[in-house]
Design an enzyme around this catalytic site. Structure first.
Site, PDB file in Angstrom:
ATOM      1  N   ASN A 206       0.809  -1.234   0.000  1.00 56.54           N
ATOM      2  CA  ASN A 206       0.000   0.000   0.000  1.00 56.54           C
ATOM      3  C   ASN A 206       0.837   1.277   0.000  1.00 56.54           C
ATOM      4  OD1 ASN A 206       0.697  -0.820   2.565  1.00 56.54           O
ATOM      5  ND2 ASN A 206      -1.160  -0.085   3.542  1.00 56.54           N
TER       6      ASN A 206
ATOM      7  N   GLY B  40       1.612  -5.513   7.534  1.00 51.00           N
ATOM      8  CA  GLY B  40       0.765  -6.246   6.596  1.00 51.00           C
ATOM      9  C   GLY B  40      -0.460  -6.801   7.288  1.00 51.00           C
TER      10      GLY B  40
ATOM     11  N   GLU C 139       2.980  -4.513  12.606  1.00 53.75           N
ATOM     12  CA  GLU C 139       1.984  -3.458  12.406  1.00 53.75           C
ATOM     13  C   GLU C 139       0.932  -4.023  11.474  1.00 53.75           C
ATOM     14  OE1 GLU C 139       2.125  -0.435  13.757  1.00 53.75           O
ATOM     15  OE2 GLU C 139       4.078  -0.745  14.699  1.00 53.75           O
TER      16      GLU C 139
ATOM     17  N   CYS D 104      -3.668   1.153   6.767  1.00 53.30           N
ATOM     18  CA  CYS D 104      -4.069   0.490   8.015  1.00 53.30           C
ATOM     19  C   CYS D 104      -4.908   1.421   8.872  1.00 53.30           C
ATOM     20  CB  CYS D 104      -2.846  -0.021   8.760  1.00 53.30           C
ATOM     21  SG  CYS D 104      -1.585   1.240   9.011  1.00 53.30           S
TER      22      CYS D 104
HETATM   23  P1  NDP Z   1       0.437  -9.932   3.636  1.00 53.29           P
HETATM   24  O1  NDP Z   1       0.396  -9.629   5.071  1.00 53.29           O
HETATM   25  O2  NDP Z   1       0.320 -11.336   3.232  1.00 53.29           O
HETATM   26  O3  NDP Z   1       1.810  -9.378   3.003  1.00 53.29           O
HETATM   27  C1  NDP Z   1       2.634  -8.390   3.578  1.00 53.29           C
HETATM   28  C2  NDP Z   1       4.101  -8.731   3.320  1.00 53.29           C
HETATM   29  O4  NDP Z   1       4.443  -9.976   3.942  1.00 53.29           O
HETATM   30  C3  NDP Z   1       4.427  -8.917   1.855  1.00 53.29           C
HETATM   31  O5  NDP Z   1       5.749  -8.495   1.607  1.00 53.29           O
HETATM   32  C4  NDP Z   1       4.325 -10.415   1.698  1.00 53.29           C
HETATM   33  O6  NDP Z   1       4.981 -10.901   0.558  1.00 53.29           O
HETATM   34  C5  NDP Z   1       4.973 -10.881   2.970  1.00 53.29           C
HETATM   35  N1  NDP Z   1       4.639 -12.234   3.377  1.00 53.29           N
HETATM   36  C6  NDP Z   1       3.555 -12.990   3.035  1.00 53.29           C
HETATM   37  N2  NDP Z   1       3.601 -14.189   3.654  1.00 53.29           N
HETATM   38  C7  NDP Z   1       4.726 -14.197   4.398  1.00 53.29           C
HETATM   39  C8  NDP Z   1       5.328 -15.155   5.276  1.00 53.29           C
HETATM   40  N3  NDP Z   1       4.773 -16.327   5.519  1.00 53.29           N
HETATM   41  N4  NDP Z   1       6.497 -14.836   5.872  1.00 53.29           N
HETATM   42  C9  NDP Z   1       7.078 -13.631   5.670  1.00 53.29           C
HETATM   43  N5  NDP Z   1       6.557 -12.690   4.837  1.00 53.29           N
HETATM   44  C10 NDP Z   1       5.391 -12.956   4.218  1.00 53.29           C
HETATM   45  O7  NDP Z   1      -0.630  -9.015   2.933  1.00 53.29           O
HETATM   46  P2  NDP Z   1      -1.446  -9.265   1.599  1.00 53.29           P
HETATM   47  O8  NDP Z   1      -0.690  -8.667   0.520  1.00 53.29           O
HETATM   48  O9  NDP Z   1      -1.781 -10.708   1.393  1.00 53.29           O
HETATM   49  O10 NDP Z   1      -2.799  -8.461   1.909  1.00 53.29           O
HETATM   50  C11 NDP Z   1      -3.886  -9.122   2.535  1.00 53.29           C
HETATM   51  C12 NDP Z   1      -4.693  -8.190   3.394  1.00 53.29           C
HETATM   52  O11 NDP Z   1      -3.858  -7.661   4.419  1.00 53.29           O
HETATM   53  C13 NDP Z   1      -5.248  -6.961   2.714  1.00 53.29           C
HETATM   54  O12 NDP Z   1      -6.454  -7.232   2.087  1.00 53.29           O
HETATM   55  C14 NDP Z   1      -5.400  -5.998   3.849  1.00 53.29           C
HETATM   56  O13 NDP Z   1      -6.617  -6.241   4.491  1.00 53.29           O
HETATM   57  C15 NDP Z   1      -4.262  -6.363   4.787  1.00 53.29           C
HETATM   58  N6  NDP Z   1      -3.084  -5.479   4.623  1.00 53.29           N
HETATM   59  C16 NDP Z   1      -2.800  -4.631   5.639  1.00 53.29           C
HETATM   60  C17 NDP Z   1      -1.745  -3.756   5.499  1.00 53.29           C
HETATM   61  C18 NDP Z   1      -1.403  -2.780   6.569  1.00 53.29           C
HETATM   62  O14 NDP Z   1      -0.800  -1.748   6.290  1.00 53.29           O
HETATM   63  N7  NDP Z   1      -1.716  -3.063   7.809  1.00 53.29           N
HETATM   64  C19 NDP Z   1      -0.945  -3.687   4.286  1.00 53.29           C
HETATM   65  C20 NDP Z   1      -1.310  -4.674   3.301  1.00 53.29           C
HETATM   66  C21 NDP Z   1      -2.334  -5.519   3.487  1.00 53.29           C
HETATM   67  P3  NDP Z   1       4.164 -11.000  -0.827  1.00 53.29           P
HETATM   68  O15 NDP Z   1       3.319  -9.755  -0.960  1.00 53.29           O
HETATM   69  O16 NDP Z   1       5.224 -11.038  -1.803  1.00 53.29           O
HETATM   70  O17 NDP Z   1       3.300 -12.214  -0.706  1.00 53.29           O
END
Ligand code: NDP
Length: 513
Positions: free
Chosen positions: A147, A219, A241, A275
């Protein structure tokens, strides 16, 4: 994908597309586990000399990075826009916040990391000089979402680098290009090789968690839990976070036009993909009709589209087709359960655009009021009074932040103290995020630990070391050391009793009685 599976995809690449146009804007390698390990080993070899530089010299490098960001702003904005589909103004904001964090922590690193001289608390240790020292975790892994692909890596990597750690960024596979640019900047200014970036899917992130000494993650709550569990197994600290479902409470006495303007911005900034986005609104009954009228007018005036470079759009796209699917599902679920769409409500069909949407007649049986939507929707619910608003605001597994809109600031503050969230803005949205002396962190399922927050924001990347040194010339033997002959043992016990007892006369009297 598991970390085992990733070794088989070593030769793969990830294609990055512009979500507004579908055009391919770049590609990055899927880095297998062994490459992640090699990068960490390389960082480990350079970290001690980075730490030895001291905070003043490290700040010089960070300020050079800030200058590079400013010199290359236009290109960086292009990259952020291309991989996220966000408007130019919002991409610029990412770079400026990163620079602002550099200014804040570079100016204060020396002070925040200075050794602390402490006083002994009692007679037993009175002869000691006490020093608390901040020593960095050698390698900090920064795992980031899609994001804010420049801001989040920047905001987390900057204090970690200033603390003396080497930093490994793993950006989202959806938006890896901005982090690669950050790394390019670091290399171009000729800084020591203590910042690196590895690319790939979630499994690459898993390999990072397995190799570093501390993890800072942003994330989803689901992934955050998995990372915290793995960090627990490895006994390394992590900051997570996570998501939010941030409520806005609008009191009947609020300046409704300001509340509407602030909530429209707070709910639609970055297409609601933040977020601390305003995700649900509770309005006291007397103000409800007027609030809805003004909010609908405001949202109607907002321009959505693909920014042509002339700041032609206020709101851009969602970052991924999955987000379109989630937002659409929340709107459909709400409507099926009796909600009304006041404006918007559909994906536009070309690019990942979803119309800015207001939902009315919503309640807590609906996904849009309970699950993180992460999209441009503003569900508005009428409440009888502030007590109902507070009860509903707290009725969530999340606890990131909230906003309260009222002309009675004192009352607003009293309401803030009853909300189960990590931050509250009164008559504003997002404000706490830009106040770096304040911590930004979630309660409940919204996170563990916090970022920023003055000294804590840099010290979190450090281990605390306790050093004692003698104040007086050292004796050959200390009172507590061996041997414990009968006489010496009694003397030691009596001395200890004397040192800890605060009310000796009363105790002596009681013994005598
Ligand atoms: P994720 O939490 O899955 O991804 C965030 C980061 O973690 C990315 O770099 C991702 O890699 C990485 N990641 C994924 N799985 C693992 C793992 N097992 N170990 C270590 N790193 C990992 O978010 P999503 O992209 O799947 O989004 C899903 C939902 O999360 C959204 O719909 C939203 O609701 C929420 N979200 C919240 C955010 C916030 O700021 N709080 C930001 C983004 C999403 P990769 O993307 O390459 O899979």
């Amino acid at each position: 994908m598991s970390t085992d599976q990733i070794s088989s995809s070593a030769a793969e690449t990830i294609t990055v597309r512009n979500p507004a146009t579908g055009a391919i804007v770049g590609s990055v390698a899927v880095q297998p586990t062994q490459e992640v390990v090699a990068v960490v080993n390389e960082l480990r070899s350079h970290q001690p000399s980075w730490e030895a530089l001291g905070p003043g010299a490290r700040a010089v490098w960070l300020r050079r990075l800030r200058d590079w960001l400013l010199d290359n702003e236009s290109h960086l904005v292009d990259v952020v826009c291309a991989e996220t589909g966000k408007p130019r103004a919002e991409a610029t904001f990412e770079i400026m916040v990163t620079c602002d964090v550099i200014n804040y922590y570079a100016d204060r690193a020396r002070k925040f990391l200075a050794d602390e001289k402490l006083s002994p608390h009692g007679l037993l240790t009175a002869t000691k000089k006490l020093t608390k020292v901040y020593r960095p975790y050698p390698i900090v892994g920064v795992i980031t979402p899609w994001n804010f692909p420049m801001l989040i890596p920047g905001v987390d990597a900057v204090p970690a680098l200033l603390a003396g750690a080497a930093v490994l960024i793993k950006p989202s596979e959806e938006t890896p290009l901005s982090s690669c640019e950050l790394l390019r900047g670091w290399e171009q200014i000729g800084a020591p090789p203590v910042l690196a970036c590895v690319t790939g899917p979630g499994a690459t992130g898993g390999a990072v968690v397995n190799a570093v000494d501390m993890v800072q993650f942003t994330g989803s709550t689901k992934t955050g839990r998995a990372i915290a569990a793995r960090a627990g197994e490895r006994l390394i600290p992590c900051g997570v976070e996570l998501g939010g479902k941030d409520p806005a409470i609008v009191l009947a006495d609020a300046d409704l036009q300001r509340a509407v303007n602030g909530i429209a911005w707070g709910g639609l900034l970055n297409s609601g993909q933040a977020c601390i986005s305003v995700e649900r609104v509770y309005v006291e009954a007397p103000a409800y009709d007027r609030f809805v009228e003004l909010l609908t007018e405001k949202v109607r005036s907002i321009r959505q589209g693909n920014d042509d470079g002339s700041y032609s759009a206020d709101v851009g796209t969602l970052a991924t087709p999955q987000q379109i699917e989630i937002v659409g599902r929340h709107v459909e679920d709400a409507v099926a359960r009796g909600a009304k769409v006041a404006i918007g409500g559909t994906a536009t069909g070309s690019g990942e655009f979803f119309e800015p949407t207001i939902l009315l007649d919503v309640d807590h049986s609906m996904a849009c009021m309970r699950e993180e939507t992460f999209g441009p929707t503003i569900p508005v619910m009428k409440v009888a009074d502030v007590e109902e608003a507070i009860r509903l605001a707290n009725d969530s597994p999340y606890g990131l932040s909230a906003t309260v809109w009222t002309n009675d600031i004192e009352r607003g503050e009293a309401i803030a103290r009853r909300l189960e969230v990590g931050g509250v803005n009164i008559n504003d949205a997002y404000a706490n995020l830009f106040c770096f002396p304040l911590p930004h962190g979630g309660w409940k399922s919204s996170g563990l630990g916090s970022r920023l927050g003055g000294p804590q924001g840099i010290r979190k990347y450090c281990r605390q070391q306790a050093i004692t040194t003698p104040r007086l010339p050292a004796m050959k033997n200390e009172v507590l050391w061996y041997p414990y002959s009968a006489l010496r043992g009694r003397m030691v016990a009596a001395l200890l009793r004397l040192l800890v007892a605060r009310d000796i006369p009363r105790r002596l009297r009681r013994r005598g009685a």
